[in-house]
Design a protein around this motif. Structure first.
Motif, PDB file in Angstrom:
ATOM      1  N   GLY A 244     -65.664  -2.189 -33.718  1.00  0.00           N
ATOM      2  CA  GLY A 244     -66.801  -1.633 -32.977  1.00  0.00           C
ATOM      3  C   GLY A 244     -66.718  -0.132 -32.783  1.00  0.00           C
ATOM      4  O   GLY A 244     -67.710   0.506 -32.433  1.00  0.00           O
ATOM      5  N   HIS A 245     -65.535   0.427 -33.051  1.00  0.00           N
ATOM      6  CA  HIS A 245     -65.368   1.845 -32.745  1.00  0.00           C
ATOM      7  C   HIS A 245     -65.272   2.733 -33.979  1.00  0.00           C
ATOM      8  O   HIS A 245     -64.745   3.836 -33.900  1.00  0.00           O
ATOM      9  CB  HIS A 245     -64.180   2.022 -31.792  1.00  0.00           C
ATOM     10  N   VAL A 246     -65.798   2.281 -35.100  1.00  0.00           N
ATOM     11  CA  VAL A 246     -65.816   3.174 -36.274  1.00  0.00           C
ATOM     12  C   VAL A 246     -66.798   4.324 -36.038  1.00  0.00           C
ATOM     13  O   VAL A 246     -67.799   4.194 -35.335  1.00  0.00           O
ATOM     14  CB  VAL A 246     -66.219   2.495 -37.622  1.00  0.00           C
TER      15      VAL A 246
ATOM     16  N   CYS B 184     -73.145   5.560 -25.936  1.00  0.00           N
ATOM     17  CA  CYS B 184     -72.706   5.084 -24.621  1.00  0.00           C
ATOM     18  C   CYS B 184     -71.301   4.519 -24.619  1.00  0.00           C
ATOM     19  O   CYS B 184     -70.890   3.875 -23.656  1.00  0.00           O
ATOM     20  CB  CYS B 184     -73.698   4.049 -24.097  1.00  0.00           C
ATOM     21  N   CYS B 185     -70.525   4.737 -25.695  1.00  0.00           N
ATOM     22  CA  CYS B 185     -69.132   4.270 -25.631  1.00  0.00           C
ATOM     23  C   CYS B 185     -68.381   5.161 -24.653  1.00  0.00           C
ATOM     24  O   CYS B 185     -68.385   6.379 -24.803  1.00  0.00           O
ATOM     25  CB  CYS B 185     -68.463   4.306 -27.007  1.00  0.00           C
ATOM     26  N   PRO B 186     -67.740   4.562 -23.636  1.00  0.00           N
ATOM     27  CA  PRO B 186     -67.046   5.397 -22.663  1.00  0.00           C
ATOM     28  C   PRO B 186     -65.905   6.215 -23.284  1.00  0.00           C
ATOM     29  O   PRO B 186     -65.489   7.220 -22.712  1.00  0.00           O
ATOM     30  CB  PRO B 186     -66.496   4.398 -21.649  1.00  0.00           C
ATOM     31  N   TYR B 187     -65.412   5.776 -24.428  1.00  0.00           N
ATOM     32  CA  TYR B 187     -64.310   6.494 -25.066  1.00  0.00           C
ATOM     33  C   TYR B 187     -64.764   7.461 -26.155  1.00  0.00           C
ATOM     34  O   TYR B 187     -64.216   8.533 -26.319  1.00  0.00           O
ATOM     35  CB  TYR B 187     -63.291   5.501 -25.641  1.00  0.00           C
ATOM     36  N   HIS B 188     -65.745   7.051 -26.946  1.00  0.00           N
ATOM     37  CA  HIS B 188     -66.101   7.836 -28.137  1.00  0.00           C
ATOM     38  C   HIS B 188     -67.549   8.304 -28.159  1.00  0.00           C
ATOM     39  O   HIS B 188     -67.947   8.980 -29.082  1.00  0.00           O
ATOM     40  CB  HIS B 188     -65.824   7.016 -29.402  1.00  0.00           C
ATOM     41  N   GLY B 189     -68.322   7.942 -27.174  1.00  0.00           N
ATOM     42  CA  GLY B 189     -69.738   8.315 -27.207  1.00  0.00           C
ATOM     43  C   GLY B 189     -70.431   7.618 -28.354  1.00  0.00           C
ATOM     44  O   GLY B 189     -70.852   6.469 -28.245  1.00  0.00           O
ATOM     45  N   SER B 190     -70.461   8.291 -29.503  1.00  0.00           N
ATOM     46  CA  SER B 190     -71.315   7.865 -30.604  1.00  0.00           C
ATOM     47  C   SER B 190     -70.630   7.044 -31.701  1.00  0.00           C
ATOM     48  O   SER B 190     -71.016   7.119 -32.857  1.00  0.00           O
ATOM     49  CB  SER B 190     -71.965   9.089 -31.222  1.00  0.00           C
ATOM     50  N   CYS B 191     -69.599   6.264 -31.359  1.00  0.00           N
ATOM     51  CA  CYS B 191     -69.092   5.306 -32.345  1.00  0.00           C
ATOM     52  C   CYS B 191     -70.187   4.250 -32.563  1.00  0.00           C
ATOM     53  O   CYS B 191     -71.219   4.276 -31.889  1.00  0.00           O
ATOM     54  CB  CYS B 191     -67.791   4.674 -31.857  1.00  0.00           C
ATOM     55  N   ILE B 192     -69.969   3.293 -33.477  1.00  0.00           N
ATOM     56  CA  ILE B 192     -71.055   2.351 -33.773  1.00  0.00           C
ATOM     57  C   ILE B 192     -71.426   1.525 -32.533  1.00  0.00           C
ATOM     58  O   ILE B 192     -72.622   1.286 -32.287  1.00  0.00           O
ATOM     59  CB  ILE B 192     -70.730   1.462 -35.013  1.00  0.00           C
TER      60      ILE B 192
END
Ligand SMILES: Nc1ncnc2c1ncn2[C@@H]1O[C@H](COP(=O)(O)OP(=O)(O)O)[C@@H](O)[C@H]1O
Ligand SMILES: Nc1ncnc2c1ncn2[C@@H]1O[C@H](COP(=O)(O)OP(=O)(O)O)[C@@H](O)[C@H]1O
Ligand SMILES: [Zn+2]
Ligand SMILES: [Zn+2]
Lengths: 287, 287
Positions: B154-156, B169-177
């Motif tokens: 999910g975090h690519v 909206c990923c709390p860690y990466h913002g714009s990951c998939i």
């Protein structure tokens, strides 16, 4: 027992003969990659001096490694026109009349580093090479990972650096990681080879930014224990700390990767991982 | 013989009991996910009516599946505060006093679809779910792929759509998939749930654009024979042809993926792949 190894690269071929142990190389030769026929003639010339019992081949790609395919062992969509569709495995089998084992250069290199080099003890070991092109291979629990065919990790999508006007040089995807960060990409972007740009810090910041993204993408899919980064471009040793730092930024604490200095490392087999890995393919059922 | 399956989702838990065959479900319950204690109480209540001999658990993540780790079987960095660090496997073992087998929801779902659904016969089978979050699992030759820990696909990283002002909206990466294409991302970007946006074609164009990129990234790394796309967001069936078309564009003829209609498909197990997959974990040495 003597065995042969061929690192069939897009730029050069390396052929070697080892005695008993793949690392015990007793003869070796290297020559530029020409047309298929002339190149295979040189291969033949070298090996005829030795009585080898099997040969392993670590080839540039893409090459068809799907055993169910009609074109198994042949090159696929390579920009090297003369090699496109060339039935490498069949030709080598005709040439040698001994068992021939084939896989990609990166898969073979990964296997060698896993067995004898920087990947020792890593149950999931990724090897990335950044040379003229960019590719990667995975070894898991001693086996080369292969899906329907060999991986094509050089073509992952990454995001552009905000300060990079270059649109990439992959003939298929433009700005995939190979298109943005391979040795060829550096040359096309700056009009100079990497080695001439050593003093330009900006070049290596951007390079590290892209490579860290590729590693992030491989990491979240494969969760490797070790990521070995080799190839000509990585002769710029200052890249390692930069890549580690950008990777840590990309990961942003989400996964516990342990020590990033131990995760992302240089190869240890002195540019012989390809040809040693080729010999390590011998006896594997995969190819 | 009766076996139990638990699909431990971030939104809801599904518990089921099957007789002899995981697909032969004789009792099933579903309830919203609350705090760990109250949720496990409900689990206990359901299963006490049945004499089960083993239970499989398909859990939301991230959960530590590294057997060498001290926190094996516990939740890791989840945004669900009450579940963070919760020792799920240990608690279930205490609760049940029968063998408990644990893996991720997507890995279990992949296994079920591979055995009984859309992935039948696919040696390398990828299952992607796009629900509140986004995740994926791989089954290869009948085995769940796992590196040092379970995959975190999910975090690519993907590239932004030129016409999308949302920063993810990923709390860690913002714009990951996950940050760009999960159900939550849709809600945050448009201020409405996906189901309320059915008529807005632009929404699904952008969604498909992102999902195609994720599939491209998984594809070049894993070279799957089958890519099964499920989860709540894929209830928008018009996404399938859009995703296939963007994927074909991204690939741009580089690799021969065969028929894209046969490659990228919907699940076939009617939202029971999670709980059936949970039961299929039983007996596997991995967990
Ligand atoms: N010291 C260096 N610094 C930066 N780039 C280098 C250096 N040495 C070689 N390169 C680049 O590495 C690429 C060649 O990579 P290499 O792995 O040696 O071979 P190939 O990929 O052709 O088999 C070229 O693009 C070259 O410019
Ligand atoms: N018909 C639909 N169209 C678009 N989005 C939907 C539809 N149905 C559900 N969703 C979205 O799917 C997500 C829920 O996914 P689901 O897989 O059902 O559960 P969860 O991921 O929470 O376990 C929510 O974001 C919801 O808005
Ligand atoms: Zn490319
Ligand atoms: Zn993320």
């Amino acid at each position: 027992m003597r065995i042969g190894g061929i690192e069939a690269g897009g730029t050069k071929f390396v052929c070697a003969v080892s005695e008993n142990d793949s690392q015990n190389i007793i003869d070796k030769v290297s020559f530029p990659t020409g047309d298929p026929e002339e190149t295979l003639d040189e291969v033949k010339d070298f090996f005829k001096k030795h009585q080898i019992e099997a040969v392993g081949v670590a080839s540039f790609g893409p090459v068809d490694l799907n055993k169910k395919s009609k074109t198994y062992g042949s090159f696929l969509n390579t920009p090297k026109e003369k090699w496109k569709d060339y039935p490498l495995l069949d030709q080598l089998k005709t040439l040698f009349d001994i068992p021939v084992f084939l896989d990609t250069d990166v898969n073979a290199a990964c296997l060698a580093e896993y067995k004898y080099g920087a990947g020792k003890g890593a149950d999931t070991c990724l090897y990335i090479t950044v040379g003229t092109g960019l590719g990667a291979g995975l070894v898991q629990n001693g086996e080369i990972y292969q899906g329907k065919n060999h991986s094509e990790m050089g073509h992952v999508i990454i995001k552009k650096h905000h300060d990079d006007p270059f649109n990439g040089c992959c003939p298929y995807h433009g700005s995939c990681i190979e298109g943005m960060a391979s040795g060829l990409a550096i040359e096309k972007r700056y009009g100079k080879k990497g080695i001439e740009l050593t003093e330009n810090n900006r070049v290596w910041e951007i390079e590290a930014y892209y490579l860290a993204q590729a590693i992030m993408n491989y990491y979240v899919v494969l969760i490797p224990e070790k990521v070995i980064l080799g190839g000509g471009v990585l002769k710029q040793e200052k890249l390692y700390p930069l890549i580690r730092s950008y990777f840590t930024k990309e990961m942003n604490g989400y996964l516990d990767v342990g020590s990033v200095d131990e995760l992302i490392v240089a190869p240890e087999l002195n540019d012989e991982q390809g040809v040693i890995g080729a010999m390590e393919l011998i006896g594997r059922s995969l190819s």
